[in-house]
Design a protein around this motif. Structure first.
Motif, PDB file in Angstrom:
ATOM      1  N   ARG A  11       0.843  -1.198   0.000  1.00 46.43           N
ATOM      2  CA  ARG A  11       0.000   0.000   0.000  1.00 46.43           C
ATOM      3  C   ARG A  11       0.878   1.247   0.000  1.00 46.43           C
ATOM      4  O   ARG A  11       1.744   1.426   0.846  1.00 46.43           O
ATOM      5  CB  ARG A  11      -0.930   0.002   1.218  1.00 46.43           C
ATOM      6  N   ASN A  12       0.654   2.098  -0.992  1.00 44.74           N
ATOM      7  CA  ASN A  12       1.405   3.336  -1.125  1.00 44.74           C
ATOM      8  C   ASN A  12       0.509   4.351  -1.845  1.00 44.74           C
ATOM      9  O   ASN A  12       0.741   4.713  -2.991  1.00 44.74           O
ATOM     10  CB  ASN A  12       2.698   3.097  -1.909  1.00 44.74           C
ATOM     11  N   PRO A  13      -0.551   4.796  -1.161  1.00 44.49           N
ATOM     12  CA  PRO A  13      -1.535   5.673  -1.814  1.00 44.49           C
ATOM     13  C   PRO A  13      -0.960   6.989  -2.310  1.00 44.49           C
ATOM     14  O   PRO A  13      -1.537   7.633  -3.187  1.00 44.49           O
ATOM     15  CB  PRO A  13      -2.588   5.896  -0.723  1.00 44.49           C
ATOM     16  N   GLY A  14       0.205   7.385  -1.792  1.00 42.39           N
ATOM     17  CA  GLY A  14       0.809   8.636  -2.229  1.00 42.39           C
ATOM     18  C   GLY A  14       1.538   8.524  -3.553  1.00 42.39           C
ATOM     19  O   GLY A  14       1.923   9.532  -4.156  1.00 42.39           O
ATOM     20  N   SER A  15       1.722   7.293  -4.041  1.00 40.49           N
ATOM     21  CA  SER A  15       2.425   7.097  -5.306  1.00 40.49           C
ATOM     22  C   SER A  15       1.524   7.461  -6.484  1.00 40.49           C
ATOM     23  O   SER A  15       0.338   7.100  -6.495  1.00 40.49           O
ATOM     24  CB  SER A  15       2.872   5.634  -5.444  1.00 40.49           C
ATOM     25  N   PRO A  16       2.049   8.138  -7.490  1.00 38.06           N
ATOM     26  CA  PRO A  16       1.243   8.449  -8.682  1.00 38.06           C
ATOM     27  C   PRO A  16       0.886   7.197  -9.468  1.00 38.06           C
ATOM     28  O   PRO A  16       0.044   7.240 -10.373  1.00 38.06           O
ATOM     29  CB  PRO A  16       2.150   9.377  -9.488  1.00 38.06           C
ATOM     30  N   HIS A  17       1.492   6.069  -9.113  1.00 36.04           N
ATOM     31  CA  HIS A  17       1.240   4.818  -9.822  1.00 36.04           C
ATOM     32  C   HIS A  17       0.322   3.879  -9.047  1.00 36.04           C
ATOM     33  O   HIS A  17       0.100   2.740  -9.473  1.00 36.04           O
ATOM     34  CB  HIS A  17       2.563   4.107 -10.106  1.00 36.04           C
ATOM     35  N   ALA A  18      -0.217   4.330  -7.928  1.00 35.48           N
ATOM     36  CA  ALA A  18      -1.071   3.485  -7.107  1.00 35.48           C
ATOM     37  C   ALA A  18      -2.385   3.181  -7.824  1.00 35.48           C
ATOM     38  O   ALA A  18      -2.905   4.003  -8.597  1.00 35.48           O
ATOM     39  CB  ALA A  18      -1.350   4.160  -5.767  1.00 35.48           C
ATOM     40  N   ASP A  19      -2.925   1.974  -7.584  1.00 31.91           N
ATOM     41  CA  ASP A  19      -4.211   1.616  -8.176  1.00 31.91           C
ATOM     42  C   ASP A  19      -5.350   2.226  -7.363  1.00 31.91           C
ATOM     43  O   ASP A  19      -5.103   3.019  -6.425  1.00 31.91           O
ATOM     44  CB  ASP A  19      -4.348   0.098  -8.281  1.00 31.91           C
ATOM     45  N   GLU A  60      -7.097   1.110  -5.132  1.00 33.63           N
ATOM     46  CA  GLU A  60      -7.064   0.763  -3.707  1.00 33.63           C
ATOM     47  C   GLU A  60      -5.797   1.269  -3.024  1.00 33.63           C
ATOM     48  O   GLU A  60      -5.583   1.008  -1.841  1.00 33.63           O
ATOM     49  CB  GLU A  60      -7.180  -0.755  -3.536  1.00 33.63           C
ATOM     50  N   GLY A  61      -4.939   1.968  -3.778  1.00 35.50           N
ATOM     51  CA  GLY A  61      -3.733   2.538  -3.189  1.00 35.50           C
ATOM     52  C   GLY A  61      -2.539   1.605  -3.177  1.00 35.50           C
ATOM     53  O   GLY A  61      -1.559   1.863  -2.457  1.00 35.50           O
ATOM     54  N   TYR A  62      -2.569   0.530  -3.982  1.00 36.59           N
ATOM     55  CA  TYR A  62      -1.471  -0.430  -4.002  1.00 36.59           C
ATOM     56  C   TYR A  62      -0.575  -0.251  -5.242  1.00 36.59           C
ATOM     57  O   TYR A  62      -1.036   0.179  -6.303  1.00 36.59           O
ATOM     58  CB  TYR A  62      -2.010  -1.864  -3.985  1.00 36.59           C
ATOM     59  N   VAL A  63       0.687  -0.613  -5.069  1.00 30.94           N
ATOM     60  CA  VAL A  63       1.647  -0.600  -6.182  1.00 30.94           C
ATOM     61  C   VAL A  63       2.380  -1.937  -6.206  1.00 30.94           C
ATOM     62  O   VAL A  63       2.575  -2.569  -5.166  1.00 30.94           O
ATOM     63  CB  VAL A  63       2.678   0.543  -6.028  1.00 30.94           C
ATOM     64  N   PRO A  64       2.781  -2.405  -7.393  1.00 34.00           N
ATOM     65  CA  PRO A  64       3.502  -3.680  -7.467  1.00 34.00           C
ATOM     66  C   PRO A  64       4.938  -3.548  -6.972  1.00 34.00           C
ATOM     67  O   PRO A  64       5.563  -2.495  -7.087  1.00 34.00           O
ATOM     68  CB  PRO A  64       3.457  -4.026  -8.961  1.00 34.00           C
ATOM     69  N   TYR A  65       5.435  -4.645  -6.436  1.00 41.41           N
ATOM     70  CA  TYR A  65       6.804  -4.687  -5.918  1.00 41.41           C
ATOM     71  C   TYR A  65       7.449  -5.975  -6.418  1.00 41.41           C
ATOM     72  O   TYR A  65       6.799  -7.030  -6.514  1.00 41.41           O
ATOM     73  CB  TYR A  65       6.797  -4.667  -4.393  1.00 41.41           C
ATOM     74  N   GLY A  66       8.739  -5.897  -6.750  1.00 44.14           N
ATOM     75  CA  GLY A  66       9.404  -7.102  -7.216  1.00 44.14           C
ATOM     76  C   GLY A  66      10.912  -6.995  -7.196  1.00 44.14           C
ATOM     77  O   GLY A  66      11.493  -6.089  -6.577  1.00 44.14           O
ATOM     78  N   LYS A  67      11.541  -7.919  -7.910  1.00 44.05           N
ATOM     79  CA  LYS A  67      12.994  -8.014  -7.948  1.00 44.05           C
ATOM     80  C   LYS A  67      13.487  -7.739  -9.366  1.00 44.05           C
ATOM     81  O   LYS A  67      12.945  -8.266 -10.336  1.00 44.05           O
ATOM     82  CB  LYS A  67      13.437  -9.415  -7.513  1.00 44.05           C
ATOM     83  N   LEU A  68      14.521  -6.917  -9.480  1.00 38.97           N
ATOM     84  CA  LEU A  68      15.090  -6.625 -10.787  1.00 38.97           C
ATOM     85  C   LEU A  68      15.883  -7.844 -11.281  1.00 38.97           C
ATOM     86  O   LEU A  68      16.687  -8.420 -10.548  1.00 38.97           O
ATOM     87  CB  LEU A  68      16.023  -5.412 -10.714  1.00 38.97           C
ATOM     88  N   VAL A  69      15.628  -8.212 -12.515  1.00 40.55           N
ATOM     89  CA  VAL A  69      16.335  -9.331 -13.138  1.00 40.55           C
ATOM     90  C   VAL A  69      17.090  -8.807 -14.352  1.00 40.55           C
ATOM     91  O   VAL A  69      16.497  -8.232 -15.262  1.00 40.55           O
ATOM     92  CB  VAL A  69      15.365 -10.438 -13.572  1.00 40.55           C
ATOM     93  N   ASP A  70      18.404  -8.991 -14.357  1.00 41.08           N
ATOM     94  CA  ASP A  70      19.245  -8.546 -15.470  1.00 41.08           C
ATOM     95  C   ASP A  70      19.519  -9.739 -16.384  1.00 41.08           C
ATOM     96  O   ASP A  70      20.010 -10.765 -15.939  1.00 41.08           O
ATOM     97  CB  ASP A  70      20.560  -7.975 -14.922  1.00 41.08           C
ATOM     98  N   TYR A  71      19.184  -9.611 -17.664  1.00 40.83           N
ATOM     99  CA  TYR A  71      19.412 -10.703 -18.610  1.00 40.83           C
ATOM    100  C   TYR A  71      20.269 -10.234 -19.791  1.00 40.83           C
ATOM    101  O   TYR A  71      20.039 -10.608 -20.942  1.00 40.83           O
ATOM    102  CB  TYR A  71      18.088 -11.303 -19.092  1.00 40.83           C
ATOM    103  N   THR A  72      21.296  -9.459 -19.454  1.00 39.89           N
ATOM    104  CA  THR A  72      22.180  -8.906 -20.477  1.00 39.89           C
ATOM    105  C   THR A  72      22.763  -9.986 -21.388  1.00 39.89           C
ATOM    106  O   THR A  72      22.881  -9.793 -22.599  1.00 39.89           O
ATOM    107  CB  THR A  72      23.329  -8.122 -19.821  1.00 39.89           C
ATOM    108  N   SER A  73      23.115 -11.139 -20.850  1.00 35.45           N
ATOM    109  CA  SER A  73      23.713 -12.194 -21.664  1.00 35.45           C
ATOM    110  C   SER A  73      22.679 -13.200 -22.155  1.00 35.45           C
ATOM    111  O   SER A  73      23.032 -14.265 -22.657  1.00 35.45           O
ATOM    112  CB  SER A  73      24.790 -12.932 -20.861  1.00 35.45           C
ATOM    113  N   GLY A  74      21.396 -12.872 -22.015  1.00 33.53           N
ATOM    114  CA  GLY A  74      20.348 -13.806 -22.400  1.00 33.53           C
ATOM    115  C   GLY A  74      19.596 -13.401 -23.641  1.00 33.53           C
ATOM    116  O   GLY A  74      20.066 -12.623 -24.468  1.00 33.53           O
ATOM    117  N   ARG A  75      18.359 -13.929 -23.764  1.00 30.87           N
ATOM    118  CA  ARG A  75      17.526 -13.665 -24.926  1.00 30.87           C
ATOM    119  C   ARG A  75      16.454 -12.631 -24.580  1.00 30.87           C
ATOM    120  O   ARG A  75      16.277 -12.252 -23.433  1.00 30.87           O
ATOM    121  CB  ARG A  75      16.861 -14.967 -25.378  1.00 30.87           C
TER     122      ARG A  75
END
Length: 331
Positions: free
Chosen positions: A209-217, A219-234
């Motif tokens: 929940r982050n209602p102050g974010s301009p990207h909030a839905d 209900e005031g939620y924003v997605p959170y995740g992990k950055l994945v680097d695939y520089t040597s991939g497809r």
């Protein structure tokens, strides 16, 4: 997002053909052969098939495309771009350098890594690519394959992908996408959402929940995740670069379009496949493919849009409807 390629070597000048064959055999081009293509002396040392070098045919076509567009006033950027999708994704334990930034006015040449389309494995057709070398190419929408040929860089679009943790804080992640406009076999680049971007994506895990974010839905939620680097991939067909190279390339073309030539085109692929089938030498036939990757894939294949598009469309229609994704609440 995606890319792709056409053409074999048409009416090559005899001297260039000699240079082409010597490069394929692993020997450096002779000075006379290199000079016959009007390649500046400082650039000649970067021509070849070794790591960090550009194959003669790739440079020849990239220069021709750039000079033609420059003469017509369609581009004014002092630099142009090229890509060799026949090269392996890894070289000597590092991401393979197969994307080129060439600035003849300032006499600079840089080779960086780049992804290629991973394709799909469907019941009616398997056009997936391995992690090291690309075998399949197409300009069909939804194929997730590379399409070689002529492009011009267009506008950029930056989009919010979600939040991730950086220096102990949750911060927003934005990724910039550089659109390509194509011609001939690549003219549907926008339809295919083909372009270039950093080889990194945010793998969603939960929402907070982050209602102050301009990207909030709502209900005031924003997605959170992990950055994945695939520089040597497809990729999904797009041209991808490391984050460092991306910053350089995006800054170079922002509001200042230039040309991008991607090798191989459909004609190249078909000609190489035919030569392999008949047991003919590529060098003697005036054809080029990276030797290590050709040995790995045995023979390349181009899937024409008219052949592959109906298969992809049928597969899409067969997919069951999925409910909207609802991420769990972050703990």
């Amino acid at each position: 997002m995606q890319e792709n390629c056409p053409v074999l070597l048409n009416a090559l000048r005899p001297a260039f053909a000699v240079m082409f064959m010597t490069v394929l055999s692993g020997s450096p081009p002779t000075p006379a052969a290199a000079q016959s293509t009007n390649i500046p002396a400082w650039l000649q040392k970067h021509v070849g098939t070794g790591d960090g070098q550009i194959a003669p045919v790739v440079l020849e076509r990239a220069r021709e495309l750039y000079q033609r567009k420059y003469r017509r006033g369609e581009v004014r950027n002092p630099c142009y771009l090229a890509k060799d999708a026949t090269r392996p994704s890894m070289s000597v334990g590092k991401p393979g350098r197969r994307f080129y930034i060439i600035c003849e006015a300032s006499k600079t040449f840089r080779a960086v890594s780049s992804g290629y389309g991973n394709g799909r494995k469907l019941q009616r057709a398997n056009f997936s690519n391995g992690r090291q070398c690309a075998r399949n190419f197409s300009n069909a929408e939804g194929s997730k394959l590379t399409m070689g040929g002529a492009y011009v860089t267009a506008e950029t679009r930056t989009s919010f992908k979600g939040y991730h943790r950086q220096s102990g804080k949750r911060v927003p992640f934005y990724r910039t996408f550089l659109l390509f406009d194509g011609e001939g076999d690549t003219q549907n680049a926008r339809e295919r959402a083909i372009g270039g971007h950093p080889a990194v994506f945010l793998k969603w895990q939960c929402r907070f929940r982050n209602p102050g974010s301009p990207h909030a839905d709502d209900e005031g939620y924003v997605p959170y995740g992990k950055l994945v680097d695939y520089t040597s991939g497809r990729s999904n067909g797009c041209t991808t670069w490391s984050q460092t190279a991306s910053r350089e390339i995006l800054a170079l073309v922002e509001d200042n379009p230039t040309t991008l030539y991607i090798y191989p085109e459909s004609g190249d692929i078909n000609a190489v496949a035919k030569a392999v089938q008949k047991g003919r030498s590529l060098s003697r036939s005036g054809l080029y493919w990276n030797a290590a990757c050709l040995e790995a894939i045995r023979s390349p294949k181009f899937w024409p849009k008219r052949t592959l598009q109906p298969i992809i469309n049928e597969w899409r229609r067969s997919l069951p409807k999925q409910p909207p994704l609802v991420l769990p609440i972050c703990r």
